[in-house]
Design a protein around this motif. Structure first.
Motif, PDB file in Angstrom:
ATOM      1  N   ARG A   1       0.868  -1.185   0.000  1.00 50.46           N
ATOM      2  CA  ARG A   1       0.000   0.000   0.000  1.00 50.46           C
ATOM      3  C   ARG A   1       0.900   1.229   0.000  1.00 50.46           C
ATOM      4  O   ARG A   1       1.805   1.360   0.823  1.00 50.46           O
ATOM      5  CB  ARG A   1      -0.903  -0.003   1.218  1.00 50.46           C
ATOM      6  CG  ARG A   1      -1.858   1.189   1.251  1.00 50.46           C
ATOM      7  CD  ARG A   1      -2.995   1.012   2.238  1.00 50.46           C
ATOM      8  NE  ARG A   1      -3.862  -0.076   1.783  1.00 50.46           N
ATOM      9  CZ  ARG A   1      -4.214  -1.112   2.549  1.00 50.46           C
ATOM     10  NH1 ARG A   1      -3.805  -1.205   3.787  1.00 50.46           N
ATOM     11  NH2 ARG A   1      -5.003  -2.049   2.069  1.00 50.46           N
ATOM     12  N   ILE A   2       0.647   2.138  -0.912  1.00 51.93           N
ATOM     13  CA  ILE A   2       1.473   3.339  -1.045  1.00 51.93           C
ATOM     14  C   ILE A   2       1.228   4.261   0.149  1.00 51.93           C
ATOM     15  O   ILE A   2       0.086   4.595   0.462  1.00 51.93           O
ATOM     16  CB  ILE A   2       1.153   4.072  -2.361  1.00 51.93           C
ATOM     17  CG1 ILE A   2       1.474   3.173  -3.559  1.00 51.93           C
ATOM     18  CG2 ILE A   2       1.930   5.387  -2.450  1.00 51.93           C
ATOM     19  CD1 ILE A   2       1.033   3.728  -4.897  1.00 51.93           C
ATOM     20  N   THR A   3       2.319   4.652   0.808  1.00 50.87           N
ATOM     21  CA  THR A   3       2.204   5.562   1.954  1.00 50.87           C
ATOM     22  C   THR A   3       2.790   6.937   1.661  1.00 50.87           C
ATOM     23  O   THR A   3       2.406   7.909   2.293  1.00 50.87           O
ATOM     24  CB  THR A   3       2.897   4.979   3.204  1.00 50.87           C
ATOM     25  OG1 THR A   3       4.267   4.719   2.910  1.00 50.87           O
ATOM     26  CG2 THR A   3       2.208   3.704   3.654  1.00 50.87           C
ATOM     27  N   LYS A   4       3.732   7.004   0.715  1.00 51.99           N
ATOM     28  CA  LYS A   4       4.347   8.291   0.391  1.00 51.99           C
ATOM     29  C   LYS A   4       4.933   8.234  -1.013  1.00 51.99           C
ATOM     30  O   LYS A   4       5.500   7.235  -1.421  1.00 51.99           O
ATOM     31  CB  LYS A   4       5.445   8.631   1.398  1.00 51.99           C
ATOM     32  CG  LYS A   4       6.054   9.992   1.188  1.00 51.99           C
ATOM     33  CD  LYS A   4       6.916  10.407   2.357  1.00 51.99           C
ATOM     34  CE  LYS A   4       7.582  11.707   2.019  1.00 51.99           C
ATOM     35  NZ  LYS A   4       7.308  12.763   2.919  1.00 51.99           N
ATOM     36  N   ILE A   5       4.782   9.344  -1.732  1.00 51.22           N
ATOM     37  CA  ILE A   5       5.332   9.450  -3.082  1.00 51.22           C
ATOM     38  C   ILE A   5       6.306  10.612  -3.102  1.00 51.22           C
ATOM     39  O   ILE A   5       5.911  11.758  -2.925  1.00 51.22           O
ATOM     40  CB  ILE A   5       4.208   9.652  -4.117  1.00 51.22           C
ATOM     41  CG1 ILE A   5       3.247   8.469  -4.066  1.00 51.22           C
ATOM     42  CG2 ILE A   5       4.797   9.821  -5.513  1.00 51.22           C
ATOM     43  CD1 ILE A   5       2.016   8.624  -4.914  1.00 51.22           C
ATOM     44  N   ASN A   6       7.577  10.304  -3.294  1.00 53.71           N
ATOM     45  CA  ASN A   6       8.631  11.321  -3.278  1.00 53.71           C
ATOM     46  C   ASN A   6       9.011  11.749  -4.695  1.00 53.71           C
ATOM     47  O   ASN A   6      10.183  11.773  -5.055  1.00 53.71           O
ATOM     48  CB  ASN A   6       9.863  10.796  -2.534  1.00 53.71           C
ATOM     49  CG  ASN A   6       9.578  10.542  -1.074  1.00 53.71           C
ATOM     50  OD1 ASN A   6       8.953  11.349  -0.410  1.00 53.71           O
ATOM     51  ND2 ASN A   6       9.993   9.401  -0.583  1.00 53.71           N
ATOM     52  N   LEU A   7       8.024  12.053  -5.493  1.00 51.59           N
ATOM     53  CA  LEU A   7       8.236  12.550  -6.851  1.00 51.59           C
ATOM     54  C   LEU A   7       7.741  13.985  -6.909  1.00 51.59           C
ATOM     55  O   LEU A   7       6.935  14.401  -6.082  1.00 51.59           O
ATOM     56  CB  LEU A   7       7.472  11.692  -7.863  1.00 51.59           C
ATOM     57  CG  LEU A   7       7.934  10.241  -7.983  1.00 51.59           C
ATOM     58  CD1 LEU A   7       6.922   9.433  -8.778  1.00 51.59           C
ATOM     59  CD2 LEU A   7       9.292  10.173  -8.648  1.00 51.59           C
ATOM     60  N   LEU A   8       8.198  14.721  -7.901  1.00 47.78           N
ATOM     61  CA  LEU A   8       7.827  16.131  -8.014  1.00 47.78           C
ATOM     62  C   LEU A   8       7.245  16.446  -9.385  1.00 47.78           C
ATOM     63  O   LEU A   8       7.468  15.729 -10.350  1.00 47.78           O
ATOM     64  CB  LEU A   8       9.057  17.014  -7.791  1.00 47.78           C
ATOM     65  CG  LEU A   8       9.766  16.885  -6.449  1.00 47.78           C
ATOM     66  CD1 LEU A   8      11.060  17.675  -6.455  1.00 47.78           C
ATOM     67  CD2 LEU A   8       8.870  17.337  -5.320  1.00 47.78           C
ATOM     68  N   GLY A   9       6.528  17.538  -9.437  1.00 51.79           N
ATOM     69  CA  GLY A   9       6.095  18.122 -10.699  1.00 51.79           C
ATOM     70  C   GLY A   9       5.222  17.257 -11.568  1.00 51.79           C
ATOM     71  O   GLY A   9       4.296  16.608 -11.108  1.00 51.79           O
TER      72      GLY A   9
ATOM     73  N   LEU B   1      16.863  -6.975 -17.068  1.00 57.23           N
ATOM     74  CA  LEU B   1      17.921  -6.145 -16.497  1.00 57.23           C
ATOM     75  C   LEU B   1      17.442  -5.317 -15.309  1.00 57.23           C
ATOM     76  O   LEU B   1      18.218  -4.603 -14.693  1.00 57.23           O
ATOM     77  CB  LEU B   1      18.517  -5.238 -17.570  1.00 57.23           C
ATOM     78  CG  LEU B   1      19.184  -5.967 -18.734  1.00 57.23           C
ATOM     79  CD1 LEU B   1      19.648  -4.978 -19.794  1.00 57.23           C
ATOM     80  CD2 LEU B   1      20.337  -6.830 -18.255  1.00 57.23           C
ATOM     81  N   GLY B   2      16.157  -5.380 -14.991  1.00 51.98           N
ATOM     82  CA  GLY B   2      15.623  -4.726 -13.801  1.00 51.98           C
ATOM     83  C   GLY B   2      15.378  -3.241 -13.927  1.00 51.98           C
ATOM     84  O   GLY B   2      15.110  -2.578 -12.934  1.00 51.98           O
ATOM     85  N   GLY B   3      15.408  -2.688 -15.123  1.00 56.65           N
ATOM     86  CA  GLY B   3      15.205  -1.251 -15.285  1.00 56.65           C
ATOM     87  C   GLY B   3      13.758  -0.823 -15.264  1.00 56.65           C
ATOM     88  O   GLY B   3      13.443   0.322 -14.979  1.00 56.65           O
ATOM     89  N   THR B   4      12.855  -1.763 -15.561  1.00 56.38           N
ATOM     90  CA  THR B   4      11.436  -1.467 -15.603  1.00 56.38           C
ATOM     91  C   THR B   4      10.685  -2.541 -14.832  1.00 56.38           C
ATOM     92  O   THR B   4      11.110  -3.689 -14.786  1.00 56.38           O
ATOM     93  CB  THR B   4      10.930  -1.455 -17.065  1.00 56.38           C
ATOM     94  OG1 THR B   4      11.725  -0.549 -17.814  1.00 56.38           O
ATOM     95  CG2 THR B   4       9.485  -1.012 -17.153  1.00 56.38           C
TER      96      THR B   4
ATOM     97  N   ILE C   1       6.514   0.988 -14.903  1.00 54.51           N
ATOM     98  CA  ILE C   1       7.226   2.165 -14.392  1.00 54.51           C
ATOM     99  C   ILE C   1       8.719   1.865 -14.318  1.00 54.51           C
ATOM    100  O   ILE C   1       9.127   0.708 -14.253  1.00 54.51           O
ATOM    101  CB  ILE C   1       6.700   2.620 -13.009  1.00 54.51           C
ATOM    102  CG1 ILE C   1       6.953   1.564 -11.938  1.00 54.51           C
ATOM    103  CG2 ILE C   1       5.235   2.976 -13.078  1.00 54.51           C
ATOM    104  CD1 ILE C   1       6.654   2.049 -10.540  1.00 54.51           C
ATOM    105  N   ARG C   2       9.491   2.918 -14.319  1.00 54.80           N
ATOM    106  CA  ARG C   2      10.949   2.773 -14.196  1.00 54.80           C
ATOM    107  C   ARG C   2      11.318   2.438 -12.754  1.00 54.80           C
ATOM    108  O   ARG C   2      10.688   2.919 -11.814  1.00 54.80           O
ATOM    109  CB  ARG C   2      11.636   4.072 -14.589  1.00 54.80           C
ATOM    110  CG  ARG C   2      11.498   4.411 -16.038  1.00 54.80           C
ATOM    111  CD  ARG C   2      12.244   5.711 -16.353  1.00 54.80           C
ATOM    112  NE  ARG C   2      12.106   6.046 -17.741  1.00 54.80           N
ATOM    113  CZ  ARG C   2      11.246   6.948 -18.212  1.00 54.80           C
ATOM    114  NH1 ARG C   2      10.474   7.620 -17.383  1.00 54.80           N
ATOM    115  NH2 ARG C   2      11.177   7.192 -19.501  1.00 54.80           N
ATOM    116  N   LYS C   3      12.371   1.666 -12.610  1.00 51.22           N
ATOM    117  CA  LYS C   3      12.844   1.314 -11.273  1.00 51.22           C
ATOM    118  C   LYS C   3      13.256   2.576 -10.508  1.00 51.22           C
ATOM    119  O   LYS C   3      13.031   2.682  -9.310  1.00 51.22           O
ATOM    120  CB  LYS C   3      14.009   0.330 -11.362  1.00 51.22           C
ATOM    121  CG  LYS C   3      14.465  -0.175 -10.017  1.00 51.22           C
ATOM    122  CD  LYS C   3      15.546  -1.226 -10.149  1.00 51.22           C
ATOM    123  CE  LYS C   3      15.968  -1.733  -8.788  1.00 51.22           C
ATOM    124  NZ  LYS C   3      17.038  -2.726  -8.906  1.00 51.22           N
ATOM    125  N   SER C   4      13.836   3.556 -11.214  1.00 49.69           N
ATOM    126  CA  SER C   4      14.252   4.799 -10.550  1.00 49.69           C
ATOM    127  C   SER C   4      13.046   5.535  -9.952  1.00 49.69           C
ATOM    128  O   SER C   4      13.164   6.173  -8.914  1.00 49.69           O
ATOM    129  CB  SER C   4      14.997   5.705 -11.532  1.00 49.69           C
ATOM    130  OG  SER C   4      14.156   6.065 -12.615  1.00 49.69           O
TER     131      SER C   4
END
Length: 76
Positions: free
Chosen positions: A13-21, A46-49, A61-64
């Motif tokens: 369950r998502i508790t916080k999203i540290n993305l911007l804009g 390769l684990g990138g997505t 979504i991207r792993k980053s």
């Protein structure tokens, strides 16, 4: 724990999203919001997505980006 740390078929369950804009706004439009449940379906070789299920649909979504989303593990 981070979304990127979930194991295959594990639910969180998502508790916080540290993305911007724009990215945070776009994720919000797609249902990736605090309180939403997610399931990790698969990761690329390769684990990138990673592919997750959120609000009854699949989303890649991207792993980053997944490293910036905090979740708590949820047991069914």
């Amino acid at each position: 724990m981070l979304l990127s740390e979930l194991k295959l078929n594990e639910k969180g369950r998502i508790t916080k999203i540290n993305l911007l804009g724009r990215i945070k706004a776009k994720f919000g439009e797609l249902g990736v919001i605090e309180g939403a449940d997610v399931i990790l379906l698969r990761k690329t070789l390769l684990g990138g997505t990673m592919e997750i299920v959120v609000q009854d649909y699949n989303l890649a979504i991207r792993k980053s980006q997944a490293k910036k989303i905090v979740v708590v593990k949820v047991d069914d």
